[in-house]
Scaffold this motif. Sequence first.
Motif, mmCIF file in Angstrom:
data_model
loop_
_atom_site.group_PDB
_atom_site.id
_atom_site.type_symbol
_atom_site.label_atom_id
_atom_site.label_comp_id
_atom_site.label_asym_id
_atom_site.label_seq_id
_atom_site.Cartn_x
_atom_site.Cartn_y
_atom_site.Cartn_z
ATOM 1 N N PRO A 158 -0.793 -27.267 20.086
ATOM 2 C CA PRO A 158 -0.364 -25.976 20.640
ATOM 3 C C PRO A 158 -0.837 -25.727 22.067
ATOM 4 O O PRO A 158 -0.298 -24.844 22.746
ATOM 5 N N THR A 159 -1.826 -26.499 22.542
ATOM 6 C CA THR A 159 -2.271 -26.279 23.925
ATOM 7 C C THR A 159 -1.143 -26.559 24.915
ATOM 8 O O THR A 159 -1.185 -26.092 26.056
ATOM 9 N N ARG A 160 -0.134 -27.308 24.491
ATOM 10 C CA ARG A 160 0.983 -27.603 25.395
ATOM 11 C C ARG A 160 1.921 -26.412 25.540
ATOM 12 O O ARG A 160 2.816 -26.421 26.392
ATOM 13 N N GLY A 178 -2.246 -17.580 23.723
ATOM 14 C CA GLY A 178 -2.177 -19.028 23.872
ATOM 15 C C GLY A 178 -3.462 -19.647 24.362
ATOM 16 O O GLY A 178 -3.686 -20.858 24.179
ATOM 17 N N PHE A 179 -4.336 -18.867 24.990
ATOM 18 C CA PHE A 179 -5.603 -19.392 25.499
ATOM 19 C C PHE A 179 -6.594 -19.688 24.369
ATOM 20 O O PHE A 179 -7.660 -20.252 24.611
ATOM 21 N N THR A 180 -6.241 -19.295 23.149
ATOM 22 C CA THR A 180 -7.125 -19.568 22.003
ATOM 23 C C THR A 180 -6.887 -20.945 21.401
ATOM 24 O O THR A 180 -7.667 -21.401 20.575
ATOM 25 N N PHE A 181 -5.822 -21.650 21.806
ATOM 26 C CA PHE A 181 -5.388 -22.847 21.105
ATOM 27 C C PHE A 181 -6.276 -24.061 21.344
ATOM 28 O O PHE A 181 -6.898 -24.217 22.394
ATOM 29 N N HIS A 228 10.734 -20.563 28.181
ATOM 30 C CA HIS A 228 10.698 -20.328 26.739
ATOM 31 C C HIS A 228 9.824 -21.325 25.987
ATOM 32 O O HIS A 228 9.798 -21.309 24.764
ATOM 33 N N THR A 229 9.130 -22.188 26.704
ATOM 34 C CA THR A 229 8.312 -23.199 26.042
ATOM 35 C C THR A 229 6.864 -22.758 25.856
ATOM 36 O O THR A 229 6.075 -23.489 25.266
ATOM 37 N N TYR A 230 6.520 -21.581 26.362
ATOM 38 C CA TYR A 230 5.151 -21.077 26.243
ATOM 39 C C TYR A 230 5.023 -20.140 25.057
ATOM 40 O O TYR A 230 5.964 -19.425 24.704
ATOM 41 N N PHE A 231 3.832 -20.127 24.481
ATOM 42 C CA PHE A 231 3.576 -19.174 23.401
ATOM 43 C C PHE A 231 3.552 -17.770 23.980
ATOM 44 O O PHE A 231 2.888 -17.509 24.976
#
Length: 342
Positions: A158-160, A178-181, A228-231
């Motif tokens: 998920p970091t990607r 997303g910074f929690t991944f 659209h590829t970011y959480f």
Amino acid sequence: MIQPSPHPRQAPRVGITAVGSSLPETVLTSEQLQQRLAAENDLRLPPGMVTRMTGIMRRRIAADDEYASTLAVRAARQALAAARLTPADVDLLLFASASRDMVEPATAHIVQAELGSRAHALDVTNACNSFLNGIDLARSLILAGRARRALVVTGETPTRSMRRRVGSLAEARAAFAGFTFGDAGAAVVLEEVDTGGIVDVDTETFSEHWTVGGIPGGGSRHPRGDEHTYFQGDGHALRRVFEEVGADILDRVRTRTGFGWDDYAKVLVHQVTFPYLERFVEVTGVPKEKLEVTVTEFGNLASATIGLQLARIAPSLRRGDRVLMVGLGGGISLMTMVWEKS
């Protein structure tokens, strides 16, 4: 007149007979992440903000040549070795993950090609509950006589989907979850057992909340476009939803099984941030010593969270020990599974 058998066969039981996990070697601390965010976006962030808000000290990051399948294959090999099996001994392979290598084909085929097995292979996807759903599906297929031995794997990267460049404060807020991944892989072998096994499963869904968070790209709504590829998600809204749906599912487990907290060797729960985990303890009353805390060192591992926890506790479990697994996934879905070591 047909006489009943003096030794009637018990209903079959399916259990987890081996566990494996994998972690990338690269470590990224929250302080390093915050420094990168500040440098790339010219942001002035309070020192230690990411660590303070999430409780996450560091996480593992997959290298450029490591994929979801890479982490899954490594975990699978570890689980097969622990079970003293070869890939040919498996007749069902499920890749159960929120991440994948590509839209098509199913990542299960990529994993299988690397392992060298010929099992029936397919993907199972349900956000952070994917791995537990995969275990449940494999169990069901074994009980139905459709498979003899299953290998369920997950590889989470998920970091990607972590947005590194933000153009506004609103974008930063939407990207913060997303910074929690962190990245990881996990695997389990399932087969019939004489005692113990998976003794209880429950699921609950609240799909009206599906818009709270996710990765919108790659499907028919947004087939292309980096945007659209970011959480994207609202962490506070997600927490409110989980508190709103409550802990009824745990009450049902207690009623059906009769098991209280003292009857479990461990309680494994999906971990998004450390404050979320503390809130889970507050709401449910689970004793803290029953938990296996991974979020502070590895971050939010999506569906690999419970798999990694299971791999970490497996060496210390004895026959008859029970483990309660509690899954929380975007969508929104809740899931519980009670497993007794055979």
